[in-house]
Design an enzyme around this catalytic site. Structure first.
Site, PDB file in Angstrom:
ATOM      1  N   ASP A   1      -1.888  -1.058   5.934  1.00 15.67           N
ATOM      2  CA  ASP A   1      -2.269  -0.471   7.221  1.00 15.67           C
ATOM      3  C   ASP A   1      -3.781  -0.291   7.364  1.00 15.67           C
ATOM      4  O   ASP A   1      -4.305  -0.348   8.465  1.00 15.67           O
ATOM      5  CB  ASP A   1      -1.612   0.903   7.399  1.00 15.67           C
ATOM      6  CG  ASP A   1      -2.261   1.956   6.517  1.00 15.67           C
ATOM      7  OD1 ASP A   1      -3.065   2.755   7.024  1.00 15.67           O
ATOM      8  OD2 ASP A   1      -2.003   1.964   5.306  1.00 15.67           O
TER       9      ASP A   1
ATOM     10  N   ASP B   1       0.862  -1.170   0.000  1.00 17.25           N
ATOM     11  CA  ASP B   1       0.000   0.000   0.000  1.00 17.25           C
ATOM     12  C   ASP B   1       0.913   1.238   0.000  1.00 17.25           C
ATOM     13  O   ASP B   1       2.131   1.124   0.202  1.00 17.25           O
ATOM     14  CB  ASP B   1      -0.893  -0.038   1.244  1.00 17.25           C
ATOM     15  CG  ASP B   1      -1.676   1.240   1.458  1.00 17.25           C
ATOM     16  OD1 ASP B   1      -2.303   1.705   0.494  1.00 17.25           O
ATOM     17  OD2 ASP B   1      -1.627   1.788   2.574  1.00 17.25           O
TER      18      ASP B   1
ATOM     19  N   ASP C   1      -0.298   5.113   1.127  1.00 19.26           N
ATOM     20  CA  ASP C   1      -0.573   6.030   2.235  1.00 19.26           C
ATOM     21  C   ASP C   1      -0.503   5.331   3.587  1.00 19.26           C
ATOM     22  O   ASP C   1      -1.144   4.295   3.803  1.00 19.26           O
ATOM     23  CB  ASP C   1      -1.965   6.655   2.080  1.00 19.26           C
ATOM     24  CG  ASP C   1      -2.020   7.688   0.966  1.00 19.26           C
ATOM     25  OD1 ASP C   1      -1.012   8.369   0.735  1.00 19.26           O
ATOM     26  OD2 ASP C   1      -3.082   7.802   0.325  1.00 19.26           O
TER      27      ASP C   1
ATOM     28  N   ASP D   1      -5.093   3.455  -3.151  1.00 18.68           N
ATOM     29  CA  ASP D   1      -6.242   4.293  -3.463  1.00 18.68           C
ATOM     30  C   ASP D   1      -5.852   5.769  -3.498  1.00 18.68           C
ATOM     31  O   ASP D   1      -6.717   6.646  -3.416  1.00 18.68           O
ATOM     32  CB  ASP D   1      -7.360   4.065  -2.434  1.00 18.68           C
ATOM     33  CG  ASP D   1      -8.715   4.538  -2.923  1.00 18.68           C
ATOM     34  OD1 ASP D   1      -8.843   4.833  -4.126  1.00 18.68           O
ATOM     35  OD2 ASP D   1      -9.654   4.634  -2.105  1.00 18.68           O
TER      36      ASP D   1
END
Length: 279
Positions: free
Chosen positions: A215, A42, A44, A134
């Site tokens: 996360d 991921d 962010d 995202d």
């Protein structure tokens, strides 16, 4: 100053439905088939220690958004909300260079650059590295190129974002899906499932192990399809970690992957080094 000093790597992969035939041809290079392990990251609050969507507001006038704009957010429709945020910033004269500047200053999560160095210096047949986020192409590309880490990733799956002729950063959704857990513009489980299936067919065999480093709540969904030989690296005390803990307690045995909580990239390196030494 970057962590690798390497030239940029392969282009970001927007969804196939939104790529022209020429773009598809240019971006369709198949990664080598000899990699033993597949690892997903991921972005962010995993690679970087903050949310890039929050940080970009620092480039807005007064480093804040008006209340009327904040009030337009609807749960599950964050991509649409960020489209409005970026349009507002363009109307207020916020430039591409101003946005890039605040994004490039986001700190890496603890130990993350050391984790990248570990992956970079492993034998080439060890890890195939993919990013699924995202966030958006402009934020991710800007940050990775600043630290010299772009070449590490063979594929990046994220929401397309490009500047139009008026200087507005135009954000689009990655895809549509039917998953009820995820925001309407992206289900990471769909992305992981399709990618692993396609790479298994291209390679003629599965990866020895699949790893996922994340996360958030939207990182929990893809971790549900990992198998017992795979590992979900969940940032300690973040939503992904809490959701995995809850499913272990509520429905023991349903979550198949090994769970390794991490506070630093060093925790991930320790486990990856152990698996890399397997024959």
């Amino acid at each position: 100053m970057n962590c690798f000093g390497s030239p940029p790597g392969e282009d970001v992969q927007p969804p196939r439905s939104r790529r022209s035939a020429n773009n598809m041809a240019a971006n369709s290079a198949t990664p080598p088939s000899d990699r033993r392990f597949l690892i997903f990251f991921d972005f962010d609050e995993t690679i970087v220690n903050e949310s890039s969507d929050d940080v970009v507001v620092q480039a807005a006038p007064g480093q804040n958004l008006p209340a009327w704009l904040k009030d337009t957010y609807r749960p599950g429709h964050y991509n649409e909300y960020m489209q409005r945020v970026l349009a507002y910033m363009a109307e207020k004269g916020v430039t591409e260079s101003a946005i890039r500047s605040v994004i490039e200053k986001i700190p890496a999560s603890p130990g993350m650059l050391a984790l990248f160095q570990f992956l970079r210096h492993r034998p080439p047949q060890d890890f195939e590295v993919v990013l699924v986020s995202d966030a958006n192409t402009f934020f991710i590309e800007s940050w990775l190129r600043r630290v010299g880490a772009r070449q590490l990733f063979v594929k990046i799956f994220t929401n397309p974002a490009t500047f139009d002729k008026d200087g507005r950063l135009v954000l689009r959704p990655f895809h549509s899906h039917s998953c009820l857990r995820c925001p309407e513009n992206m289900c990471k489980q769909v992305i992981l499932r399709d990618y692993v299936m396609r790479r298994t067919q291209e390679r003629g065999r599965p990866f020895q192990r699949v790893f996922y480093v994340g996360d958030g709540a939207n990182d929990f969904c893809p971790s549900l399809i990992l198998g017992p030989r795979d590992t979900a690296f969940a940032r300690r005390d973040y939503p992904m970690h809490r959701l995995i803990t809850e499913i272990h307690e509520a429905r023991p045995g349903e979550f198949k992957a090994v769970t390794v909580p991490w506070a630093s990239g060093d925790d991930v390196v320790e486990r990856l080094r152990r698996h890399a030494e397997e024959k």
